[in-house]
Motif scaffolding. Structure first.
Motif, PDB file in Angstrom:
ATOM      1  N   SER A   1     -28.014 -23.783  -8.287  1.00  0.00           N
ATOM      2  CA  SER A   1     -28.371 -22.582  -9.062  1.00  0.00           C
ATOM      3  C   SER A   1     -28.244 -22.819 -10.558  1.00  0.00           C
ATOM      4  CB  SER A   1     -27.509 -21.396  -8.633  1.00  0.00           C
ATOM      5  OG  SER A   1     -26.141 -21.715  -8.697  1.00  0.00           O
TER       6      SER A   1
ATOM      7  N   ASP B   1     -27.167 -19.178 -12.828  1.00  0.00           N
ATOM      8  CA  ASP B   1     -26.211 -18.356 -12.096  1.00  0.00           C
ATOM      9  C   ASP B   1     -25.768 -17.144 -12.914  1.00  0.00           C
ATOM     10  OD1 ASP B   1     -24.802 -18.027  -9.742  1.00  0.00           O
ATOM     11  OD2 ASP B   1     -22.992 -18.936 -10.583  1.00  0.00           O
TER      12      ASP B   1
ATOM     13  N   GLN C   1     -21.410 -23.070  -2.003  1.00  0.00           N
ATOM     14  CA  GLN C   1     -20.662 -22.179  -2.891  1.00  0.00           C
ATOM     15  C   GLN C   1     -19.666 -22.903  -3.784  1.00  0.00           C
ATOM     16  OE1 GLN C   1     -21.030 -18.402  -3.083  1.00  0.00           O
ATOM     17  NE2 GLN C   1     -22.915 -19.513  -2.661  1.00  0.00           N
TER      18      GLN C   1
ATOM     19  N   THR D   1     -20.844 -25.785  -9.350  1.00  0.00           N
ATOM     20  CA  THR D   1     -20.640 -25.089 -10.625  1.00  0.00           C
ATOM     21  C   THR D   1     -21.707 -25.490 -11.649  1.00  0.00           C
ATOM     22  OG1 THR D   1     -19.060 -26.738 -11.428  1.00  0.00           O
ATOM     23  CG2 THR D   1     -18.159 -24.833 -10.281  1.00  0.00           C
TER      24      THR D   1
ATOM     25  N   ALA E   1     -15.528 -23.392  -8.534  1.00  0.00           N
ATOM     26  CA  ALA E   1     -16.396 -22.252  -8.257  1.00  0.00           C
ATOM     27  C   ALA E   1     -15.638 -20.940  -8.415  1.00  0.00           C
ATOM     28  CB  ALA E   1     -16.972 -22.372  -6.852  1.00  0.00           C
TER      29      ALA E   1
ATOM     30  N   GLY F   1     -16.802 -18.051 -10.895  1.00  0.00           N
ATOM     31  CA  GLY F   1     -17.110 -16.713 -10.376  1.00  0.00           C
ATOM     32  C   GLY F   1     -16.338 -15.641 -11.131  1.00  0.00           C
TER      33      GLY F   1
ATOM     34  N   ARG G   1     -24.623 -16.113  -7.815  1.00  0.00           N
ATOM     35  CA  ARG G   1     -23.550 -16.429  -6.866  1.00  0.00           C
ATOM     36  C   ARG G   1     -23.111 -15.179  -6.088  1.00  0.00           C
ATOM     37  NH1 ARG G   1     -19.995 -20.530  -7.023  1.00  0.00           N
ATOM     38  NH2 ARG G   1     -21.112 -21.238  -8.835  1.00  0.00           N
TER      39      ARG G   1
ATOM     40  N   TRP H   1     -25.898 -13.977  -3.749  1.00  0.00           N
ATOM     41  CA  TRP H   1     -26.010 -14.808  -2.554  1.00  0.00           C
ATOM     42  C   TRP H   1     -24.943 -14.419  -1.534  1.00  0.00           C
ATOM     43  CZ3 TRP H   1     -29.289 -18.185  -0.392  1.00  0.00           C
ATOM     44  CH2 TRP H   1     -28.820 -18.990   0.650  1.00  0.00           C
ATOM     45  N   ARG H   2     -23.741 -14.192  -2.053  1.00  0.00           N
ATOM     46  CA  ARG H   2     -22.661 -13.821  -1.133  1.00  0.00           C
ATOM     47  C   ARG H   2     -22.950 -12.471  -0.481  1.00  0.00           C
ATOM     48  NH1 ARG H   2     -18.743 -16.153  -4.330  1.00  0.00           N
ATOM     49  NH2 ARG H   2     -18.377 -14.204  -5.442  1.00  0.00           N
TER      50      ARG H   2
END
Lengths: 260, 485
Positions: free
Chosen positions: A7, A12, A37, A40, B418, B422, B472, B475-476
């Motif tokens: 992404s 993102d 997931q 990064t 990640a 996030g 992100r 998508w989740r």
């Protein structure tokens, strides 16, 4: 065939519509998409600014997130270029032989969106519909790092209803250049202003590129100049079909415009 | 000299300069592209030349000793110069030994690099440039701004004024009623220079190539002034960078094909002069060759960046560089401007010592156009990144780290997992809510003003407000089960 989508950090956080469009497009073409997931950032901001040590953990994160996939599709020539051309250097510098080996396995499988569509899926007409006057800026890293050639414009030419007009001095850099845009802000703006003037001269309603960073830069200048020209990612145009609204500019959450 | 970003800011404000540069580089770019398309295997040719240079650099010591022996055998005197001061001293000593107060010069990057004219002037010796563009720069008390076209930043009206106002003070004056017609300007320069050629007993040149096995120096030029300087005076001193050596006469073939096409867009340069030591009764009867290091062995010690020493000074990279086109050559603060200057200066001088040199590897967007046109295939973008790494490393031990270093470390940490990314995106989305406010609609709102350092961006560009939901998070929420957007 296991396919992952990268992404990219800017996609993102800032341009999720471009990444969603990539996923939507690939699914429409019958590809089962995974989005690891743990991913990064490719580390390009650090590498290109000279902070190579700082990029090592990012390369590590990248390979562990994406190893084992047949293809990693990236809606960015710049990030794909960074992975293919810089991850090896960063890994070599780290002195970690296992990391260098993992990079050798993973990075050649990383493809920019147009490379994946044309070379792997073998499609040029992706069944899109976009009845607008469009011009395309072919991003430096796509052109000169990845050598994607005319793949993006072939894909765009096959879009239903599109009026694709050539951009003068298309192959010249827009002036973004990562941290160049801040470290050399005046020169960056001068280059971007010329690019924006070329875009205006085409009479296009929409400027399309394959890199969110170029979009952010040229789009930011067009917006400041009240040019009334939208900027969209290639994936957003290719993902658009007639049943998603006749206009195609309705779902404009991912585009930059002149509202303020 | 101020660092690049500061110098660029001033240059960008000069509309006349921008127009002159865009016109000149655009013209040369088009000419170059046309003559390169004529050749069947340009890529093969440039790879062959690159290999020749690399192999020569790998055994540079041997080739230089061969060159010294060949030149000496042919009657030339060879001097070794570690730095600029060494080289300037040799030239001044030769002039003084003959009681010479005036020398004519063939355009030479090496002598500009060592600031020979300025050093000689301090010792009462006047050096007269004979290349038309160098003459314009010298008379205008100016600095060159391009490797091939030193006066690229001047238009012909400015040149007429310089000739009219300055020529008389240093020799034959410009004729009355001088116009800005190029032929009239060239005529005035010809008359002025002819007086210099015929009255000056010593010349100083550089060399484009130095052939080791035959002891031959080569100068290519377009105006014939070089040939005058190389044949008329009694004494000739040539200052030659040690990277100019090629092993054999036949190696010249590929370079003499690549150079004119890359630099002036011509199939062949108008004048190619070669000379080997002294020919009794013909040309200069005393010939000195100064082999110049001045940082070249420092560059040679860098395994990756060493390839920069392949450079044949064609300036093709300047002519395609979008940064150079907008800011001009003076901004780089060196005789080597543009992309090649951005790598050559830090390599010759070393990084970590002065801010102006350290800023040069950052004077590029890394668009790659320079590397593509380079006739000896120097990976200029790759070396730029490599040198940025060296600049950063040189400052890792600084007492107070730069704001940039702190920001980069923070960004690398934030992007390192990640979970942290996030969290960062959620914070960004929340902060963006402040800008987004109550504005709803189909178009995306923008940020028009950010505090420093974001102000570097928003001074001229809007920034889209970060979206409520990152990819992100989307998508989740929907993506993993194959749901629609």
């Amino acid at each position: 065939m296991r396919v992952a989508v990268m992404s990219t950090c800017i996609g993102d956080a800032m341009f999720p519509e471009a990444v969603k469009a990539t996923v939507r497009l690939l699914r429409r073409l019958g590809v089962t998409v995974e989005v690891p997931q743990a991913q990064t950032c490719c580390g390009q901001p650090m590498v290109n600014t000279g902070y190579l040590d700082e990029a090592v953990p990012l390369v590590r994160t990248f390979v562990s997130a994406f190893e084992g996939f047949d293809h990693v599709v990236v809606p960015s020539g710049s990030c794909a270029g960074s992975v293919r051309h810089q991850h090896g250097l960063v890994a070599a510098r780290s002195g970690d032989a296992a990391l260098a080996d993992a990079v050798r396995q993973t990075s050649p499988r990383v493809l920019e969106l147009s490379e994946f569509l044309v070379d792997v899926l073998g499609v040029v007409d992706v069944g899109a519909w976009f009845p607008h006057r469009v011009t395309y800026h072919p991003t430096c890293h796509s052109l000169r790092m990845l050598r994607v050639g005319d793949r993006p414009t072939r894909l765009l030419s096959a879009v239903g209803g599109i009026d694709l007009v050539p951009l003068p001095r298309a192959e010249e850099c827009c002036g973004f250049g990562g941290t160049f845009a801040v470290k050399n802000a005046d020169t960056s703006v001068a280059m971007g202003a010329d690019k924006a003037a070329h875009v205006r001269s085409t009479g296009a309603e929409v400027l399309v590129t394959s890199d969110s960073s170029c979009l952010m830069h040229v789009g930011g200048l067009l917006s400041r100049g009240h040019a009334g020209i939208r900027t969209m990612h290639l994936a957003e145009v290719l993902a658009h079909t007639p049943d998603e609204g006749a206009d195609g500019l309705d779902a404009a959450d991912g585009t930059t415009s002149v509202a303020r | 000299m101020p660092p690049f970003p500061t110098a660029a800011r001033a240059a960008l404000g000069d509309a006349q300069l921008r127009r002159n540069l865009a016109h000149a580089t655009g013209t040369i770019r088009a000419k170059r592209a046309a003559v390169i398309d004529e050749l069947e295997d340009w890529e093969g040719l440039r790879q062959r030349a690159a290999r020749t240079k690399d192999e020569t650099l790998a055994h540079l010591d041997e080739h230089l000793l061969t060159l010294e022996a060949s030149l000496t055998a042919r009657g030339a005197t060879v001097h070794w110069a570690r730095d600029a001061a060494d080289a300037c001293r040799v030239v001044a000593d030769v002039a003084r030994a003959h009681g010479i107060r005036d020398v004519v010069k063939v355009k030479s990057m090496a002598t500009q690099e060592i600031q020979l004219n300025e050093t000689l002037a301090e010792q009462g010796i006047s050096a007269w440039e004979t290349d038309l563009a160098e003459l314009i720069v010298q008379l205008g008390d100016d600095l060159p701004s391009h490797i091939l076209v030193p006066a690229i930043h001047r238009n012909r009206t400015e040149i007429r004024d310089i000739f009219r106002d300055r020529m008389g003070a240093v020799g034959r004056a410009a004729p009355d009623g001088l116009t800005d017609d190029p032929a009239v300007l060239a005529g005035a320069a010809r008359l002025h220079l002819r007086e210099k050629f015929l009255s000056t007993r010593m010349a100083v040149s550089g060399a484009n190539f130095a052939v080791a096995d035959t002891g031959t120096l080569v100068v290519v030029e377009s105006e014939g002034n070089g040939r005058m300087c190389l044949t008329l005076p009694e004494v000739l001193v040539s200052v030659v960078g040690i990277e100019k050596v090629v092993p054999t006469w036949s190696d010249l073939e590929s370079f003499l094909t690549l150079l004119p096409r890359s630099s002036t867009g011509e199939r062949m340069n108008p004048y190619t002069s070669t000379w080997s030591g002294v020919a009794p009764g013909d040309g200069p009867q005393e010939v000195h060759v100064v082999l110049l290091d001045n940082g070249r062995t420092k560059a040679l010690a860098d395994d990756f960046a060493r390839q920069a020493l392949r450079c044949i000074r064609c300036s093709a990279c300047l002519n395609v560089c979008p940064v150079y086109e907008r800011v001009g050559g003076h901004t780089y603060g060196s005789v080597y401007p543009g992309p090649i200057g951005a790598i050559l200066n830090p390599l010759l001088k070393g990084v970590g010592q002065d801010p102006a040199t350290d800023a040069l590897p950052y004077a590029s967007t890394l668009c790659g156009a320079c590397g593509d046109v380079c006739p000896v295939a120097i990976d200029i973008p790759g070396i730029l990144v490599h040198l940025r790494g060296k600049v950063v490393d040189a400052h890792r031990g600084d007492g107070l780290p730069k704001a940039e270093a702190v920001a980069m470390k923070a960004a690398a940490w934030g992007l390192g997992s990640a979970a942290r990314l996030g969290l960062g995106e959620r914070l960004l989305g929340a902060a963006a809510g402040l800008w987004r406010g109550s504005r709803a609609g189909t178009t995306r709102p923008v940020i028009t003003r950010l505090p420093w350092p974001g102000s570097h961006w928003t001074r001229a560009r809007d920034l889209p407000v970060p979206p409520r939901e990152s990819f992100r998070a989307w998508w989740r929420r929907t993506g993993r089960d194959g749901g629609a957007s």
